[in-house]
Write a protein that holds these residues in place. Structure first.
Motif, PDB file in Angstrom:
ATOM      1  N   HIS C 123      21.496  42.724 -27.430  1.00 55.02           N
ATOM      2  CA  HIS C 123      20.949  41.823 -28.429  1.00 55.02           C
ATOM      3  C   HIS C 123      22.052  41.009 -29.092  1.00 55.02           C
ATOM      4  O   HIS C 123      21.933  39.795 -29.291  1.00 55.02           O
ATOM      5  CB  HIS C 123      20.203  42.654 -29.480  1.00 55.02           C
ATOM      6  CG  HIS C 123      19.654  41.861 -30.603  1.00 55.02           C
ATOM      7  ND1 HIS C 123      20.164  41.945 -31.876  1.00 55.02           N
ATOM      8  CD2 HIS C 123      18.650  40.962 -30.656  1.00 55.02           C
ATOM      9  CE1 HIS C 123      19.464  41.140 -32.663  1.00 55.02           C
ATOM     10  NE2 HIS C 123      18.547  40.529 -31.952  1.00 55.02           N
ATOM     11  N   LEU C 124      23.146  41.681 -29.391  1.00 49.68           N
ATOM     12  CA  LEU C 124      24.221  41.001 -30.101  1.00 49.68           C
ATOM     13  C   LEU C 124      25.033  40.098 -29.181  1.00 49.68           C
ATOM     14  O   LEU C 124      25.569  39.075 -29.603  1.00 49.68           O
ATOM     15  CB  LEU C 124      25.121  42.036 -30.772  1.00 49.68           C
ATOM     16  CG  LEU C 124      24.398  42.829 -31.863  1.00 49.68           C
ATOM     17  CD1 LEU C 124      25.249  43.962 -32.379  1.00 49.68           C
ATOM     18  CD2 LEU C 124      23.988  41.894 -33.011  1.00 49.68           C
ATOM     19  N   ARG C 127      23.029  37.074 -29.163  1.00 49.30           N
ATOM     20  CA  ARG C 127      23.130  36.374 -30.430  1.00 49.30           C
ATOM     21  C   ARG C 127      24.444  35.595 -30.481  1.00 49.30           C
ATOM     22  O   ARG C 127      24.475  34.426 -30.861  1.00 49.30           O
ATOM     23  CB  ARG C 127      23.081  37.368 -31.599  1.00 49.30           C
ATOM     24  CG  ARG C 127      23.018  36.657 -32.949  1.00 49.30           C
ATOM     25  CD  ARG C 127      23.298  37.579 -34.122  1.00 49.30           C
ATOM     26  NE  ARG C 127      22.137  38.386 -34.493  1.00 49.30           N
ATOM     27  CZ  ARG C 127      22.076  39.045 -35.652  1.00 49.30           C
ATOM     28  NH1 ARG C 127      23.088  38.979 -36.527  1.00 49.30           N
ATOM     29  NH2 ARG C 127      21.024  39.768 -35.927  1.00 49.30           N
ATOM     30  N   VAL C 155      25.909  31.969 -43.370  1.00 51.88           N
ATOM     31  CA  VAL C 155      24.489  31.671 -43.489  1.00 51.88           C
ATOM     32  C   VAL C 155      23.752  31.988 -42.189  1.00 51.88           C
ATOM     33  O   VAL C 155      22.646  32.534 -42.183  1.00 51.88           O
ATOM     34  CB  VAL C 155      24.281  30.203 -43.904  1.00 51.88           C
ATOM     35  CG1 VAL C 155      22.811  29.822 -43.788  1.00 51.88           C
ATOM     36  CG2 VAL C 155      24.773  29.996 -45.332  1.00 51.88           C
ATOM     37  N   ALA C 158      23.392  35.682 -42.046  1.00 52.25           N
ATOM     38  CA  ALA C 158      22.385  36.134 -43.004  1.00 52.25           C
ATOM     39  C   ALA C 158      20.973  35.870 -42.477  1.00 52.25           C
ATOM     40  O   ALA C 158      20.094  36.744 -42.547  1.00 52.25           O
ATOM     41  CB  ALA C 158      22.580  35.422 -44.343  1.00 52.25           C
ATOM     42  N   ASN C 161      20.166  38.092 -39.405  1.00 56.03           N
ATOM     43  CA  ASN C 161      19.891  39.467 -39.824  1.00 56.03           C
ATOM     44  C   ASN C 161      18.536  39.578 -40.510  1.00 56.03           C
ATOM     45  O   ASN C 161      17.824  40.575 -40.360  1.00 56.03           O
ATOM     46  CB  ASN C 161      20.992  39.963 -40.763  1.00 56.03           C
ATOM     47  CG  ASN C 161      22.297  40.197 -40.025  1.00 56.03           C
ATOM     48  OD1 ASN C 161      22.310  40.281 -38.795  1.00 56.03           O
ATOM     49  ND2 ASN C 161      23.394  40.286 -40.763  1.00 56.03           N
ATOM     50  N   THR C 162      18.188  38.566 -41.254  1.00 56.83           N
ATOM     51  CA  THR C 162      16.883  38.574 -41.912  1.00 56.83           C
ATOM     52  C   THR C 162      15.756  38.595 -40.885  1.00 56.83           C
ATOM     53  O   THR C 162      14.817  39.388 -40.989  1.00 56.83           O
ATOM     54  CB  THR C 162      16.745  37.329 -42.804  1.00 56.83           C
ATOM     55  OG1 THR C 162      17.681  37.431 -43.876  1.00 56.83           O
ATOM     56  CG2 THR C 162      15.325  37.215 -43.358  1.00 56.83           C
ATOM     57  N   TYR C 164      15.979  39.516 -37.787  1.00 56.13           N
ATOM     58  CA  TYR C 164      16.047  40.789 -37.074  1.00 56.13           C
ATOM     59  C   TYR C 164      15.369  41.888 -37.890  1.00 56.13           C
ATOM     60  O   TYR C 164      14.533  42.647 -37.394  1.00 56.13           O
ATOM     61  CB  TYR C 164      17.501  41.149 -36.795  1.00 56.13           C
ATOM     62  CG  TYR C 164      17.682  42.487 -36.151  1.00 56.13           C
ATOM     63  CD1 TYR C 164      17.646  42.635 -34.773  1.00 56.13           C
ATOM     64  CD2 TYR C 164      17.890  43.641 -36.919  1.00 56.13           C
ATOM     65  CE1 TYR C 164      17.799  43.881 -34.167  1.00 56.13           C
ATOM     66  CE2 TYR C 164      18.041  44.887 -36.335  1.00 56.13           C
ATOM     67  CZ  TYR C 164      17.994  44.993 -34.958  1.00 56.13           C
ATOM     68  OH  TYR C 164      18.138  46.221 -34.370  1.00 56.13           O
ATOM     69  N   GLY C 165      15.718  41.964 -39.156  1.00 58.95           N
ATOM     70  CA  GLY C 165      15.131  42.989 -40.023  1.00 58.95           C
ATOM     71  C   GLY C 165      13.624  42.848 -40.121  1.00 58.95           C
ATOM     72  O   GLY C 165      12.889  43.840 -40.101  1.00 58.95           O
ATOM     73  N   THR C 166      13.179  41.626 -40.206  1.00 56.23           N
ATOM     74  CA  THR C 166      11.743  41.380 -40.316  1.00 56.23           C
ATOM     75  C   THR C 166      11.010  41.834 -39.049  1.00 56.23           C
ATOM     76  O   THR C 166       9.986  42.520 -39.103  1.00 56.23           O
ATOM     77  CB  THR C 166      11.476  39.885 -40.553  1.00 56.23           C
ATOM     78  OG1 THR C 166      12.130  39.486 -41.754  1.00 56.23           O
ATOM     79  CG2 THR C 166       9.983  39.612 -40.661  1.00 56.23           C
ATOM     80  N   VAL C 168      12.073  43.925 -36.637  1.00 56.05           N
ATOM     81  CA  VAL C 168      12.154  45.354 -36.386  1.00 56.05           C
ATOM     82  C   VAL C 168      11.263  46.134 -37.357  1.00 56.05           C
ATOM     83  O   VAL C 168      10.440  46.956 -36.944  1.00 56.05           O
ATOM     84  CB  VAL C 168      13.616  45.852 -36.480  1.00 56.05           C
ATOM     85  CG1 VAL C 168      13.662  47.379 -36.473  1.00 56.05           C
ATOM     86  CG2 VAL C 168      14.427  45.284 -35.329  1.00 56.05           C
ATOM     87  N   CYS C 169      11.406  45.871 -38.635  1.00 61.68           N
ATOM     88  CA  CYS C 169      10.592  46.602 -39.611  1.00 61.68           C
ATOM     89  C   CYS C 169       9.110  46.294 -39.409  1.00 61.68           C
ATOM     90  O   CYS C 169       8.255  47.177 -39.540  1.00 61.68           O
ATOM     91  CB  CYS C 169      11.018  46.259 -41.028  1.00 61.68           C
ATOM     92  SG  CYS C 169      12.656  46.899 -41.437  1.00 61.68           S
ATOM     93  N   ALA C 186       9.991  35.012 -45.767  1.00 63.87           N
ATOM     94  CA  ALA C 186      11.445  35.143 -45.658  1.00 63.87           C
ATOM     95  C   ALA C 186      12.078  33.836 -45.201  1.00 63.87           C
ATOM     96  O   ALA C 186      13.121  33.413 -45.717  1.00 63.87           O
ATOM     97  CB  ALA C 186      11.799  36.277 -44.676  1.00 63.87           C
ATOM     98  N   LEU C 189      11.946  31.357 -48.070  1.00 62.46           N
ATOM     99  CA  LEU C 189      12.966  31.651 -49.069  1.00 62.46           C
ATOM    100  C   LEU C 189      14.322  31.153 -48.591  1.00 62.46           C
ATOM    101  O   LEU C 189      15.086  30.548 -49.339  1.00 62.46           O
ATOM    102  CB  LEU C 189      13.029  33.171 -49.323  1.00 62.46           C
ATOM    103  CG  LEU C 189      11.953  33.774 -50.223  1.00 62.46           C
ATOM    104  CD1 LEU C 189      12.109  35.295 -50.254  1.00 62.46           C
ATOM    105  CD2 LEU C 189      12.042  33.204 -51.645  1.00 62.46           C
ATOM    106  N   PHE C 190      14.592  31.392 -47.327  1.00 60.44           N
ATOM    107  CA  PHE C 190      15.870  30.963 -46.765  1.00 60.44           C
ATOM    108  C   PHE C 190      16.021  29.443 -46.841  1.00 60.44           C
ATOM    109  O   PHE C 190      17.039  28.919 -47.306  1.00 60.44           O
ATOM    110  CB  PHE C 190      15.978  31.431 -45.311  1.00 60.44           C
ATOM    111  CG  PHE C 190      17.189  30.915 -44.607  1.00 60.44           C
ATOM    112  CD1 PHE C 190      18.458  31.439 -44.866  1.00 60.44           C
ATOM    113  CD2 PHE C 190      17.087  29.874 -43.675  1.00 60.44           C
ATOM    114  CE1 PHE C 190      19.588  30.956 -44.201  1.00 60.44           C
ATOM    115  CE2 PHE C 190      18.208  29.393 -43.012  1.00 60.44           C
ATOM    116  CZ  PHE C 190      19.454  29.934 -43.274  1.00 60.44           C
TER     117      PHE C 190
END
Lengths: 202, 202, 202, 202
Positions: C123-124, C127, C155, C158, C161-162, C164-166, C168-169, C186, C189-190
DNA sequence: CATGAATGAGCCTTCATTCAT
DNA sequence: TATGAATGAAGGCTCATTCAT
């Protein structure tokens, strides 16, 4: 409570009793010593203190079972009276005993299964110790002319094996509550065979 | 080499054969599947591939033993001829079989000890499947007037239990190589008891 | 049948496809290569011939997933037009992709869980290979005065990662079919944060 | 020696601690319970006595990790003061926590990888239990006119996912010792976005 | 090339036994 | 003397990988 703990002998009996049920229900290998301890309400160490190890505990249950059986059969075997009637009576008592205590049958099977060869079978030790009493009955009957001239040893073995087979197979088939009924035909056949005037020479 | 490895069926037989001996000698619980694999000369995984798990392997040995027994007794039970002679012959064949394969007796005991209740006893399944053949013999003998009027079912059970008790106790006492001699008196008593002209009504 | 067997490339694709589903559903360690082979309808040996070993097969599925993702995002990232709109579009496409292929999320988690550290995360890697395209968008927007002067690298990280977090969670919470709706707040907001005229200096 | 062995609670902690490190370093499936036992200096049986089985041991480590995290964040979340400052502080504390205990991140990933679906994710359970505290902060800030009118639920989710993504990706990229620095831009973007006077309606 | 039977290292778990308290 | 926590040997079972056909 008043009797917070049992005395030594009582505790030993309680352990034996519980062990007997567990070994019969779950089998020797599937019985956890811890489970026995928990059920009795003593520490596991206590069981080891009293009996040494699991095998010795098991053997003690097998012995107790046989002692119990003998205590019921001896009075009959040593009683005065018609030997034929006594033979029948002792055979029925043997079956009734296992009918009332079917878990003892399991104990005998477990013993054989686990310790085959390593030590003589408790069941057979007891049979050996008591067979002379049965043979005496046969001798007496023969002397009275009630039964034919037979080889007492062979006949005793044959009869003992017949009862054993009946009890074990009966239990295996789930007829442990009616072993007596199951045995009656076999006992009658035996008595028929040994009695005189049947015109057959064995 | 020509036959570098056994074919599937042969390997299965080899595993069954070895397992049978190990289970009989060491008991079900004391037998390590690895030991069987080592002895046969296959990987442990192969045994699991063939039989699934230890219990299934064990049951397969019990079944094979009974199939083997039946294959010896069936020809006698279905043979034409004097029913009394056949009854005696099949009883002797039963004893001879276990005398030649005494480890099968252990297998039956192990099965009961380990799986009591969880599944019907292989031995009894086979007995149930074949008892009608024996009962037919009795019926025939009765029709010919060779034996008395008896309850065929009860008598069959009594006789089967007698033979079972003789074989098992004989093996337990280390007389597995002479089960026939041990059984003869019991068989003769049985035949004496069922035959006519003995002046007794059962 | 006409096409009895697939050609090499098709078979490889079929294996990859099935492996992907199994790894996602059961986890890397809980997936039996045999099960994949059975499902695809090839021999287990074939899978090993094509992919070498289980780990390589797994990595191939992770790579395929990322190639798939990139093939969907690249056209957007390289398209002409309003950079802000494209940023939003690519973010939504990212979420939509995982919404449509939620098992890919599992693949990424499995990879990390099983091979943490031993190799760089697929994944990385992807990226890293594609972040410059995103950074170009930010640069363009900054040049056009659409967004504030920001550290493009920070940025980008950030935002990545946002997302990704969204994703995955979201998947962990069983909302994989609605990752887009989950991500919109999200993303907004960004975008709000980076755009000019908000009177705040980051 | 005075403290010859640890007391029960200490031993449990020692096992948990070591298990945590092993699971994080080697992965759940690659960790041998024996290795944990050896490292702690207890028998393998002791671990099973304390935790029942490997899975329960693992779950206990995941729970301990979350309890640990919560114990650090709760005091901040429940403190009086400027809500905006507290939001920033708790976010930083969250990152600092994982920076100091990066293996906890691995634990969460392992849990998901091994038990996906079979049980709710420990991480999400804890997030659910504590999110209301964070939402209270947002409400307070909103009431004070410090932030815009936003959907508290969505914003909380967005922020939590952002932090999660930052921490996980940061660890995956080997930047676990600097998660705070990695998170600061994301946190600032978030705070920028939610605060008033930015002329945008979300 | 394709196959799938065979392999055996690896690992979880149990439970009889011990021994410090 | 009684306890029960601790131990660790033992063994069932899995599954990635190989290789003969």
């Amino acid at each position: 409570m008043a009797t917070k703990s049992l005395d030594k002998a009582q505790k030993e009996q309680a352990i034996l009793q519980t062990a007997s049920l567990f070994f019969a229900r779950d089998g020797y290998r599937n019985t956890d010593v811890q489970a026995i301890a928990d059920e009795v309400g003593v520490g596991k160490g206590t069981i080891y203190r009293y009996f040494g190890n699991k095998e010795a505990l098991f053997r003690a249950t097998a012995n107790a079972a046989m002692e119990h059986l003998v205590s019921e059969l001896r009075p009959i075997l040593t009683r005065e009276g018609d030997p034929i009637a006594l033979i029948k009576e002792v055979a029925l008592a043997y079956c009734r005993f296992y009918s009332q205590h079917p878990h003892y049958v399991e104990i005998l099977i477990q013993e054989r299964a686990e310790f085959r060869g390593s030590i003589p079978d408790t069941h057979l030790i007891y049979r050996a110790k008591n067979r002379s009493l049965f043979e005496d009955l046969l001798q007496r009957a023969m002397a009275l002319g009630l039964i034919r001239k037979l080889d007492v040893n062979s006949v005793t073995t044959a009869f003992a094996n017949t009862l054993y087979g009946t009890v074990v197979c009966g239990c295996l088939q789930g007829q442990s509550d009616d072993l007596v009924a199951l045995a009656v035909p076999a006992i009658d056949l035996f008595l028929t065979a040994i009695q005189v005037d049947n015109g057959v020479t064995l």
